[in-house]
Structure formats: structure tokens, C-alpha cells
Design a protein around this motif. Structure first.
Motif, PDB file in Angstrom:
ATOM      1  N   ASP A 241       3.094   8.402  -6.175  1.00  0.00           N
ATOM      2  CA  ASP A 241       3.514   8.593  -4.783  1.00  0.00           C
ATOM      3  C   ASP A 241       2.697   9.710  -4.158  1.00  0.00           C
ATOM      4  O   ASP A 241       3.159  10.831  -3.998  1.00  0.00           O
ATOM      5  CB  ASP A 241       5.006   8.925  -4.726  1.00  0.00           C
ATOM      6  N   GLU A 242       1.442   9.421  -3.830  1.00  0.00           N
ATOM      7  CA  GLU A 242       0.578  10.373  -3.134  1.00  0.00           C
ATOM      8  C   GLU A 242       0.337   9.845  -1.726  1.00  0.00           C
ATOM      9  O   GLU A 242      -0.034   8.688  -1.544  1.00  0.00           O
ATOM     10  CB  GLU A 242      -0.768  10.515  -3.864  1.00  0.00           C
ATOM     11  N   ASN A 243       0.572  10.675  -0.732  1.00  0.00           N
ATOM     12  CA  ASN A 243       0.498  10.238   0.654  1.00  0.00           C
ATOM     13  C   ASN A 243      -0.449  11.130   1.458  1.00  0.00           C
ATOM     14  O   ASN A 243      -0.594  12.315   1.176  1.00  0.00           O
ATOM     15  CB  ASN A 243       1.887  10.279   1.299  1.00  0.00           C
TER      16      ASN A 243
ATOM     17  N   ALA B 292      -1.764   1.413   1.954  1.00  0.00           N
ATOM     18  CA  ALA B 292      -2.462   2.160   0.912  1.00  0.00           C
ATOM     19  C   ALA B 292      -3.959   2.071   1.121  1.00  0.00           C
ATOM     20  O   ALA B 292      -4.481   1.064   1.619  1.00  0.00           O
ATOM     21  CB  ALA B 292      -2.090   1.627  -0.481  1.00  0.00           C
TER      22      ALA B 292
ATOM     23  N   LYS C 128       3.793  -0.404   0.711  1.00  0.00           N
ATOM     24  CA  LYS C 128       3.416   0.636   1.663  1.00  0.00           C
ATOM     25  C   LYS C 128       1.926   0.505   1.982  1.00  0.00           C
ATOM     26  O   LYS C 128       1.133   0.064   1.140  1.00  0.00           O
ATOM     27  CB  LYS C 128       3.678   2.019   1.074  1.00  0.00           C
TER      28      LYS C 128
ATOM     29  N   HIS D 290      -5.116   6.372  -3.332  1.00  0.00           N
ATOM     30  CA  HIS D 290      -5.433   6.179  -4.739  1.00  0.00           C
ATOM     31  C   HIS D 290      -6.926   6.392  -4.939  1.00  0.00           C
ATOM     32  O   HIS D 290      -7.706   6.363  -3.979  1.00  0.00           O
ATOM     33  CB  HIS D 290      -5.079   4.757  -5.205  1.00  0.00           C
TER      34      HIS D 290
ATOM     35  N   ARG E 146      -0.371   5.608   1.333  1.00  0.00           N
ATOM     36  CA  ARG E 146      -0.571   6.037  -0.051  1.00  0.00           C
ATOM     37  C   ARG E 146      -2.077   6.130  -0.277  1.00  0.00           C
ATOM     38  O   ARG E 146      -2.838   5.313   0.230  1.00  0.00           O
ATOM     39  CB  ARG E 146       0.002   5.005  -1.022  1.00  0.00           C
TER      40      ARG E 146
ATOM     41  N   ASP F   4       5.502  -0.381  -4.610  1.00  0.00           N
ATOM     42  CA  ASP F   4       5.694   0.781  -5.472  1.00  0.00           C
ATOM     43  C   ASP F   4       6.544   0.437  -6.689  1.00  0.00           C
ATOM     44  O   ASP F   4       6.391   1.026  -7.759  1.00  0.00           O
ATOM     45  CB  ASP F   4       6.380   1.914  -4.696  1.00  0.00           C
TER      46      ASP F   4
END
Length: 811
Positions: free
Chosen positions: A516-518, A621, A619, A539, A537, A611
Motif C-alpha cells: 500500500d504505497e500511494n 496504479a 485502485k 510500484h 498506488r 489489492d
């Protein structure tokens, strides 16, 4: 006391005389009491037992709340401002996962490490058994190479040598000084962001190098650390929340864009740890409670049937002067003896059941290490036994003493209970069993449908024949992006050369693992709104990551080796981002600006990956290309192969060792294990409720079988007369089955009403199905009716074979 002993001796003699009844009753009660005790031990360990910290009720977790992030980690600068401007906490700390590697005797070992601020152990209430705790000056960058060891690591790797304190260790290629040893049994506080779960093993702790923090830099805008605090003794959670929110408003006004909405959330630590398990455990507790009620009803029915043979005995005792209260007390004593025997065997079942529950429980269930049979669980078993004895013993006892004494003495043991109140009571008890069983079956059916829906959800990736493992390159040996990228490119090339390997990808995460990196970003050519920036998000992924993970390309292209650090920056986005921010447009070719990247071009759109399997939707991404932009963080290597994954795992370890003999790899597992883990909670809940529902259906079937068998026995004379007057076997068969069907129908109707009302409480556990799904209720009702009719058929067939001559002599 003498009267009580007399009652107990008499009860024991009566139960010995009816060993069949006693065995069935004790086994039925043992199943109900054992299941309740086992599940209560789970509830007790997870929900009721206090956390293993001194004054644990004062511990809280603190989060930042943004309009789009209701449960966000803490920013460094905000933390220090909260600590300086508020006085509600006795101590507070930040923490995050910061693993280190230890190599001894040419054997690398990945150690679970936590980076913490200096008050971390003060917050938890622990003190070192050797050496000292951290000092605030060790939070300064380049001054944080000190480490506190866990007792387990000190004992297993350093032979409990007290001289280790003050000595240096080489960890991940850097020198650290051991300053202390913590006591055994310290449990990590857990969390969802870059940290192990509560209770997981932590090998060592070392200071987070946060000072001096960057004024106006990422320390204010980057939220990547977990916060835990201890309230002052006279401060409540509500008071702390009020003060923190007031301070958050001041910080937002002072440091953020005008109109920015920033709040603080203060949550008791225990609620943060166990809150999400409460619904599941409540459903399980309700299920075993229903099972116990069904067991009680079944034993009550057995007791009523058995009472037929005791009519003359009870009547004679009444005539000889025994009061109704005295007889009820004697009969209840027998019930308590039965319940006590059921409790003994139930506790034995519970001990086995607890071991099975721990073995089968999903990893996401918190505090499993606290689950065991203790005094509170045994007290619960005793209380359950007491109420069980009253529930199944009181109704039959009252029915017996209310019977007609004169008729009992005249008729003896012949059928004086065939009709009337006691027969109606048995019918209603069986109908109650049917209703309770239907509620359990409905719950099991809904959970089964949920599990099936999760198993067939569109993953967005393909986990078959994929091996994954974790690596974490130490900064000392890989100090810059070039060395970091070179290692992973060499690793991918060597793994690609292994027999059976098809594709090798490297990424910051794999699906369904809680990543969960935003980040916010700007779209080139569009006006920016500081209070409503686009978010996604983010990645990191190598060019072949998507092929290895089985994530499809929808448009454009994947990144390639040519997209290196010297080439223009490119991004891959998912379909959800393209739909939200470029509706009706082609996302490929658009440019985004974020962080230090200006005008990074979208070159490809890939399929959505949620997720979690039960998430409502994916979400937005975006994926940075690892060969261009990297955060030098831990990576997960994804290897798609046609060969056997077990043999491939050993080859993977050898390849990594050839590249860096001091680099351990962890979590080597097939990717389908990861996807199975994501649905493990749903599977666990469904399996347990299904087992309880199956037992409930069996007990209900036995109940209606017993009632119909008893009815046939009592109506043998009537059946003989009917057959002598010309009734056919089919008529008798239909008559008996119809009687049982009426009882079943009443139970099913009431069960449907109760089920629709009660299963609404399960909505939080369901996915892709309504709590009042008509097809599920219709299916379980039909199943229960079929089982009930099957239980009626055997007594009905026996009734149809009655010889009229023998039946007429029955009197």
C-alpha cells in the motif's frame, strides 16, 4: 449434603441402568461443550486476554487522516511536531521494518529488524536485561549504528554471552555496536505498513536515522512510518484525539496548502490489532452456541423419551409423599451428572480442537500465540455445563412431574405420554432443532458461496507455475543505483538460463500481499488542484515483471532494456488509472510528473489487480521501471517456469550465492501459496461453520428420528387397528412421514425467519452475495427437509410392517 449425596448415588444408578441413553447423551453434550470451549479459547486468546505489555490499556496507535487516506502512516516532521506541541502522551515512538543480514561461518542469515525512535521500549514498558536502551542522539543520521538484540538471537547465535554488549557486529556489510539485550517474550506491536504482524519474531532493533529532518521536504509530505504511543495515566483516548486533531489543524494551516484537510486518528492498540478479527470470531461463537442449544434440545428429547419408562416410578414416589420439587431436584441431579460427564469429555475434545484450530488458522488471525486452555476457559466450560444441565434438564423434569399420577399408576409404563403435553413438547423441541440447524446451514451456505466467489474472482494475474522469493540488497555493498540495477539484471539473466525457466521479473511487491504505497501526481497539460490531486498506488517493476506475474498488456508496450537510466523516463499504468484520469482518451502517450520525474511518458496500460480478492475494485496504479528509477528497497523476484518448483528453489539459492555469497534470500514459495493465503480467512471461517452446521443437521436428524420412532412405538396398537380395518402399507407409511414432515415444516419456517434476521450480522464476511440470498436459503431448506424426511422414513417403514395380530395383542 447427605440428601445431595443420596441424589447423586441414585442418579448414578439410574444412568448405569440405561447405558445406551447415557452414552448418547454424554457424547452429544461433549460435542457441544467441547466445540464451545475450543472456540471460546480462540476468542479468549485473541479478544479477551490483555496485550502482553505493562498497562497495555494506555497504548495507542496514531495515524494521519487525509480525505483519500483514512488510515495513513505518520510523516517524520509531523511526529516531532506532535511530540513537541502536545502533552497527552507519556512517551511516543516511530517504527518500521529495517531488516539486516548477519553472516557467520560463511552462512548468511536474514534477521528480522526494526528501526525505532529512542522511546520505543519506554512506550512498550520494557527494559534491557543487559546493557542499555537507545538515546535520542542515536536518531541522528550516521549516528545510528547501534543495535539491541533479542534474547532469542543472543541465546541462539551468541550462546548467551554477556560479553557481546559493547562489541561490534558486521550486519549487512556495516559495523554496528551491540548496546543491549532485551528480555524474552517481547511481542512486536504489529501494523499494516512496512512492519511484521503483531507477535511476529523480531531479532534486533536499531535507531531510525531521522534527524535532522528536512524542513519542507519529504519529511513533511512522505508518510511511511508507524506511530505508537503511551497515554498519560489521566488522559483518555477521546481527550488525546481532541488534542491531536487540534494540533493537526495547526500543522495543516502552517505547513500545507490552504484548505488542506488533515486530521489525526488515535486508536487503542488492542483495537487496532484485533478489531478486524472480531466479526469472524463472533460468528464462530454464535455458531457453536447454536450447536450447543441443538445438543441440549436433543438430550432433552432423549430424556422425555426415557421418561416413558419411569412413569410408574415417579408416580409411586409421589404417592409415597415425594413433593414435585423433590422429584424435579432428583431429575435435575441426573441432568447435572450427565452434563458433568459431557464437560469432562468436552474439555478433552476442546484440547484437541484448540491444537487443530491453531494449525488451521490463517496467518492473518492475530494473537494466535496467546490461544490456549487456561483458567478462564475452564471456568467458561463449567458455566456452560451448568446452563446446559438446566436447559436440557428442566423442561423434561417439569413435564414428568405434571403428568397424571392416577393414570400413570393405572396404565403403568404403557404410553401415557403418547399424546398430550409431553408429546407436543417433543415435537416442538425437534422443530426448534430444525430451526437452529437451518440457521447454521444458511450461514455455512453463505460462507461457502463467498469462498467459491473468492476462488473464482478475476485475479488479474496468473500464479500457476511461479516461484517467488525476497531479496534485500545492503547499501554498503550496493551504494548506488548503478550497482543495484547491475546486480538484479545479472540475477535475472542467470535465472533465465536455468532449465525450465520461462520468464524472470523483479518488482517491489506481488499481488494480494498488502502492499500500500500511494503518491499524488500531476498530468501534464492540465491545471493542478492542490486539494484534489490525482492519486495512485505506485510500484517498481522490471520490464519482464508483468510477463512473469501473468499480468496482461492491454495497450501500448512493456518497458524494455533500452529504457535505462539514460533514456527518457517511462511509466506503465493500470486500466483503473487510465479509466479514471483519461476517460474516453488513450492513456498511452500521456505524460505524468511526480517526485523528481518531469514529463514521464505512459508507454503501456496493463490489466487491473485488486489489492485483495475481496476488494471492491482495483485502485489506480502506476509502475516505475526498475532499470530507470529505483528506491533501493527490498525486491521480490518472480520466476515463471515449466519445471518443478521444488527443484527450482534450490537452484535459485545457488544462483544468488554465486552472485553474492553473503546475501540471504527469504520467503521462497510458489505464488499460488500467496493467492491461497489471501482467501485463507474466508476458507477457515467457512470450514468451521460448515462442520458445526453438519453436526447440527446430524443432531436434528437424530432428533426427528427419535421422535418418530417413539411415536410409532406408542401408536402400534392404533396402527394395528387401522391395518385390520383395511389400511394399506402405503397409507401407514404416508401417515407417519406426514407427521414428521409437519414437524420439519414448522422448524424450517421458523428457521428461515430467524436465518434471514441473524445472517445479516455476517455481511462483513461475505463477498459477492447478499446475506439474505434466496437461493442459498432455498437450498439449505430443501436439504434439511430431505434429511428430515429420510430420518422419518425408517420409523415409517417399520410402522408399515406392523402385523395387525401382534399389534392388537400389544395392550
Amino acid at each position: 449434603m447427605q440428601v445431595l449425596l443420596q441424589d447423586l448415588r441414585y442418579a448414578a444408578r439410574m444412568l448405569r441402568k440405561n447405558l445406551g441413553f447415557t452414552a448418547v447423551a454424554v457424547l452429544t453434550l461433549a460435542l457441544g461443550i467441547g466445540a464451545n470451549t475450543a472456540i471460546f479459547s480462540l476468542v479468549n486468546g485473541v479478544l479477551l486476554r490483555p496485550l502482553p505489555y505493562p498497562d497495555a490499556g494506555q497504548l495507542v496507535r496514531v495515524f494521519t487522516v487525509l480525505p483519500t487516506q483514512p488510515h495513513f502512516p505518520m510523516a517524520v516532521a509531523d511526529f516531532y511536531d506532535y511530540r513537541e506541541r502536545t502533552s497527552v502522551f507519556a512517551s511516543s515512538a516511530l517504527y518500521a521494518e529495517r531488516d539486516l543480514d548477519l553472516t557467520t561461518n560463511d552462512r548468511p542469515e536474514h534477521l528480522s529488524g526494526m528501526g525505532v525512535t529512542h522511546e520505543y521500549f519506554q512506550v512498550l514498558g520494557y527494559h534491557p536485561i543487559l546493557g542499555r536502551d537507545f538515546d535520542e542522539k542515536e536518531e541522528y543520521k550516521k549516528n545510528n549504528h547501534v543495535v539491541v538484540l533479542s534474547e532469542r538471537l543472543w541465546r541462539t547465535r551468541f550462546n548467551s554471552d554477556p560479553g557481546i554488549v559493547g562489541k561490534g557486529l558486521l550486519l549487512s556489510g556495516e559495523s554496528f555496536t551491540v548496546i543491549g539485550i532485551m528480555p524474552a517474550g517481547i511481542q512486536h506491536v504489529g501494523g499494516d505498513f512496512h512492519t511484521p504482524a503483531h507477535g511476529d519474531t523480531v531479532d534486533l532493533w536499531w535507531p531510525l536515522g531521522l534527524l535532522p529532518h528536512e524542513v519542507g521536504g519529504c519529511d513533511r509530505g512522505c508518510h511511511y512510518l508507524n506511530m505508537v504511543a503511551r497515554l498519560k495515566p489521566d488522559v483518555t483516548v477521546a481527550q488525546a484525539s481532541s488534542v491531536m486533531n487540534s494540533t493537526a489543524a495547526q500543522l495543516a494551516k502552517q505547513f500545507h496548502e490552504p484548505g488542506a484537510e488533515i486530521h489525526a486518528l488515535v486508536v487503542p492498540l488492542k483495537e487496532e490489532i484485533v478489531g478486524r478479527a472480531r466479526l469472524m470470531l463472533s460468528v464462530l461463537m454464535g455458531a457453536v452456541g447454536f450447536l450447543l442449544l441443538i445438543a441440549c434440545v436433543n438430550v432433552a428429547n432423549l430424556a422425555l423419551s426415557r421418561a416413558t419408562g419411569r412413569n410408574r416410578e415417579i408416580a409411586m414416589r409421589s404417592v409415597l409423599g415425594a413433593s414435585g420439587l423433590r422429584i424435579v431436584r432428583q431429575l435435575l441431579t441426573e441432568s447435572f451428572v450427565l452434563a458433568f460427564l459431557g464437560c469432562i469429555f468436552g474439555v478433552i475434545f476442546a484440547v484437541w480442537g484448540v491444537d487443530a484450530l491453531i494449525a488451521l488458522s490463517p496467518d492473518k488471525l492475530p494473537r494466535l500465540q496467546a490461544v490456549h486452555i487456561d483458567g478462564r476457559v475452564l471456568l467458561f466450560a463449567v458455566l456452560v455445563t451448568f446452563f446446559t444441565a438446566v436447559i436440557f434438564g428442566l423442561a423434561p423434569a417439569l413435564a414428568i412431574v405434571r403428568s397424571d399420577v392416577n393414570r400413570s399408576l393405572k396404565d403403568g409404563d404403557r404410553g401415557s405420554t403418547a399424546g398430550g403435553g409431553r408429546g407436543q413438547l417433543r415435537n416442538w423441541l425437534v422443530a426448534t432443532e430444525m430451526a437452529l440447524a437451518l440457521v447454521l446451514l444458511a450461514g455455512a451456505g453463505l460462507l461457502m458461496r463467498t469462498f467459491v466467489n473468492l476462488e473464482h474472482v478475476n485475479m488479474g494475474f496468473n500464479p500457476d507455475h511461479v516461484l517467488t522469493f525476497h531479496t534485500d540488497l545492503p547499501g554498503k555493498r550496493y551504494p548506488d543505483n548503478a550497482s543495484w540495477i547491475r546486480f538484479y539484471q545479472n540475477l535475472a539473466a542467470r535465472l533465465q538460463a536455468l532449465p525450465g525457466v520461462q520468464t524472470v521479473g523483479i518488482g517491489s511487491d506481488i499481488p494480494w500481499t498488502g502492499y500500500d504505497e500511494n503518491t499524488s501526481f500531476d498530468i501534464d497539460g492540465r491545471a493542478t488542484d492542490p486539494n484534489n490531486s490525482p492519486e495512485a498506488r505506485y510500484h517498481f517493476a522490471s520490464p519482464d515483471y508483468f510477463r512473469a506475474a501473468g499480468i496482461p498488456l492491454l495497450s501500448g508496450r512493456f518497458a524494455s532494456l533500452a529504457d535505462d537510466s539514460k533514456a527518457p523516463k517511462v511509466l506503465i499504468v493500470n486500466s483503473a488509472l487510465a479509466r479514471r484520469y483519461f476517460p474516453g482518451e488513450e492513456a498511452v502517450g500521456k505524460r505524468l510528473s511526480l517526485w523528481e520525474l518531469k514529463g514521464a511518458q505512459i508507454v503501456g496500460v496493463v490489466g487491473d489487480v485488486k489489492d485483495a480478492p475481496d476488494g471492491p475494485s482495483a485502485k489506480p496504479a502506476l509502475y516505475f521501471t526498475d532499470w530507470q528509477s529505483t528506491d533501493d528497497d527490498e525486491r521480490i523476484v518472480v520466476v515463471r517456469a515449466s519445471s518443478n518448483l521444488s527443484s527450482l528453489a534450490s537452484s535459485v539459492r545457488q544462483v544468488v550465492a554465486e552472485l553474492d555469497k553473503d546475501l540471504p534470500i527469504t520467503d521462497v514459495k510458489p505464488m499460488d501459496e500467496v493467492s491461497a493465503h489471501a482467501v485463507s480467512t474466508a476458507k477457515f471461517t467457512w470450514m468451521l461453520v460448515a462442520v458445526f452446521a453438519a453436526l447440527a443437521m446430524l443432531l436434528a436428524a437424530l432428533g426427528i428420528f427419535g421422535v418418530m420412532s417413539y411415536s410409532v412405538t406408542q401408536r402400534t396398537h392404533e396402527i394395528g387397528i387401522r391395518m385390520a380395518l383395511g389400511a394399506q402399507k402405503e397409507d401407514v407409511l404416508g401417515m407417519v412421514v406426514q407427521q414428521g414432515a409437519k414437524i420439519a415444516a414448522i422448524g424450517v419456517v421458523f428457521g428461515l425467519i430467524a436465518g434471514v434476521a441473524l445472517t445479516r450480522a455476517m455481511r462483513g464476511l461475505l463477498y459477492g452475495i447478499s446475506a439474505a440470498d434466496p437461493w442459498t436459503f432455498a437450498a439449505v431448506a430443501a436439504l434439511l427437509v430431505v434429511v428430515a424426511l429420510g430420518a422419518c422414513y425408517i420409523p415409517a417403514r417399520r410402522a408399515a410392517r406392523v402385523d395387525p395380530i401382534v399389534a392388537l395383542r400389544y395392550e
